[in-house]
Design an enzyme around this catalytic site. Structure first.
Site, PDB file in Angstrom:
ATOM      1  CG  ASP A   1      -1.798   1.236   1.335  1.00 21.66           C
ATOM      2  OD1 ASP A   1      -2.383   1.597   0.302  1.00 21.66           O
ATOM      3  OD2 ASP A   1      -1.899   1.846   2.416  1.00 21.66           O
ATOM      4  CB  SER A   2       0.294   4.810  -0.546  1.00 20.08           C
ATOM      5  OG  SER A   2      -0.845   4.953   0.268  1.00 20.08           O
TER       6      SER A   2
ATOM      7  CB  CYS B   1      -3.192   0.327  -2.340  1.00 21.44           C
ATOM      8  SG  CYS B   1      -3.266   2.052  -2.869  1.00 21.44           S
TER       9      CYS B   1
ATOM     10  CD  GLU C   1      -0.073   6.816   6.168  1.00 27.55           C
ATOM     11  OE1 GLU C   1       1.065   6.850   6.645  1.00 27.55           O
ATOM     12  OE2 GLU C   1      -0.572   5.802   5.639  1.00 27.55           O
TER      13      GLU C   1
ATOM     14  CB  CYS D   1      -9.421   4.622   0.885  1.00 29.64           C
ATOM     15  SG  CYS D   1      -7.768   5.027   1.467  1.00 29.64           S
TER      16      CYS D   1
ATOM     17  CG  HIS E   1      -4.981   4.942   4.605  1.00 31.06           C
ATOM     18  ND1 HIS E   1      -4.445   4.426   3.452  1.00 31.06           N
ATOM     19  CD2 HIS E   1      -3.936   5.504   5.285  1.00 31.06           C
ATOM     20  CE1 HIS E   1      -3.145   4.682   3.428  1.00 31.06           C
ATOM     21  NE2 HIS E   1      -2.815   5.331   4.522  1.00 31.06           N
TER      22      HIS E   1
HETATM   23  N1  DGL Z   1      -4.737   3.174   1.153  1.00 29.44           N
HETATM   24  C1  DGL Z   1      -4.795   3.654  -0.145  1.00 29.44           C
HETATM   25  C2  DGL Z   1      -6.041   3.357  -0.880  1.00 29.44           C
HETATM   26  O1  DGL Z   1      -6.637   2.380  -0.521  1.00 29.44           O
HETATM   27  C3  DGL Z   1      -4.017   4.807  -0.581  1.00 29.44           C
HETATM   28  C4  DGL Z   1      -4.235   6.115   0.079  1.00 29.44           C
HETATM   29  C5  DGL Z   1      -3.378   7.124  -0.596  1.00 29.44           C
HETATM   30  O2  DGL Z   1      -2.168   6.879  -0.681  1.00 29.44           O
HETATM   31  O3  DGL Z   1      -3.891   8.114  -1.066  1.00 29.44           O
HETATM   32  O4  DGL Z   1      -6.432   4.021  -1.792  1.00 29.44           O
END
Ligand code: DGL
Length: 271
Positions: free
Chosen positions: A10-11, A73, A152, A186, A188
């Site tokens: 993931d990012s 991600c 984050e 997402c 996150h």
């Molecule tokens: N967790 C990520 C997603 O599911 C990326 C969030 C990001 O880097 O903008 O899109």
């Protein structure tokens, strides 16, 4: 039996929602997690850049001779091309299809919301996946760019006033459309699952994509006779400083990650 590791990326911290589920469902597996914390967020960037980053992330994980790669991600999953997937050489899944399948199965009124990054919502990937499964479904998206940096930075407590206020604003159009199911598109966002649930008065079924892709991994490995045996373990690699990641990741995963996180230079990875 196959004791090679599963690669997850993931990012940043978001893919840990997948790691958490994998640890529950597949405790014997060796998990190698890569979080591109130095280049996050991905979700506010253009398609080509996200694809370039994803290709590097996948190459980094391939160095470990992994048996499977998971793009934990939403942004990468919504942006990666079929050609890129074909070239990976090991079984691969993003989160879009497993989450879309779960949402269709859960929806009682045929109205599904998707919250995600701007890149994910703009791609229309969830709408396509959902309508492929069930043509009558209505899909409503809301892009939520500010939630990723809040997560984050550790603004993850269920009563955090800043995160609640931002989430409320993003949920407004979704609530107006009276969705019965909401995909946390997402990875996150399941970290702040309770905030979504509270703001929706516990009346909307929430779909956690990390949970769904972990279930896919479990059934795929079982059907291919590729489950690992013995004690599982986790390794974590990031591209920015270890401290911030370890602290918040540790809180989210409920374990101390000291000694398990390594910082790497992603630019040194050839693609
Ligand atoms: N967790 C990520 C997603 O599911 C990326 C969030 C990001 O880097 O903008 O899109």
């Amino acid at each position: 039996m196959d004791n090679r590791a599963i690669g997850i990326f993931d990012s940043g911290l978001g893919g840990l929602t997948t790691v958490k589920e994998l640890r529950k469902l597949l405790p014997n597996e060796h998990l190698i997690y890569f979080g591109d914390t130095g280049r996050m967020p991905y979700g506010t960037r253009g398609r080509e850049l996200v694809r370039k980053y994803a290709a590097q992330d996948i190459h980094f994980l391939q160095q470990f001779d992994v048996k499977m790669i998971i793009a934990a991600c939403g942004t990468v999953s919504a942006t990666i091309t079929p050609e890129m997937i074909k070239s990976i050489g090991v079984p691969f899944s993003g989160v879009v299809l497993p989450a879309a399948q779960a949402a269709c199965a859960a929806s009682t009124g045929g109205r599904i919301g998707v919250v995600g990054t701007p890149a994910t919502v703009r791609s229309g990937a969830y709408g396509r996946a959902i309508r492929n499964i069930s043509a009558d479904m209505r899909v409503f998206g809301s892009a939520c760019p500010l939630l990723v940096p809040l997560v984050e930075n550790g603004f993850i407590q269920p009563d955090n006033p800043v995160t609640r206020m931002v989430a409320e604003r993003y949920l407004k159009p979704i609530i107006e459309e009276q969705v019965d199911t909401l995909i946390l598109g997402c990875t996150h966002f399941p970290i702040i699952y309770d905030i979504f649930n509270q703001l929706l008065n516990y009346k909307v079924t929430l779909i956690d994509p990390g949970k769904q892709v972990a279930r896919w991994a479990q059934s795929f490995l079982a059907s291919e006779d590729q489950l690992a045996e013995g004690a599982g373990k986790c390794e974590f690699y990031v591209t920015d400083s270890i401290d911030n990641f370890s602290d918040i990741a540790g809180i989210f995963l409920g374990s101390d990650l000291t000694g398990q996180v390594t910082q790497i230079d992603i630019d040194a990875v050839e693609i």
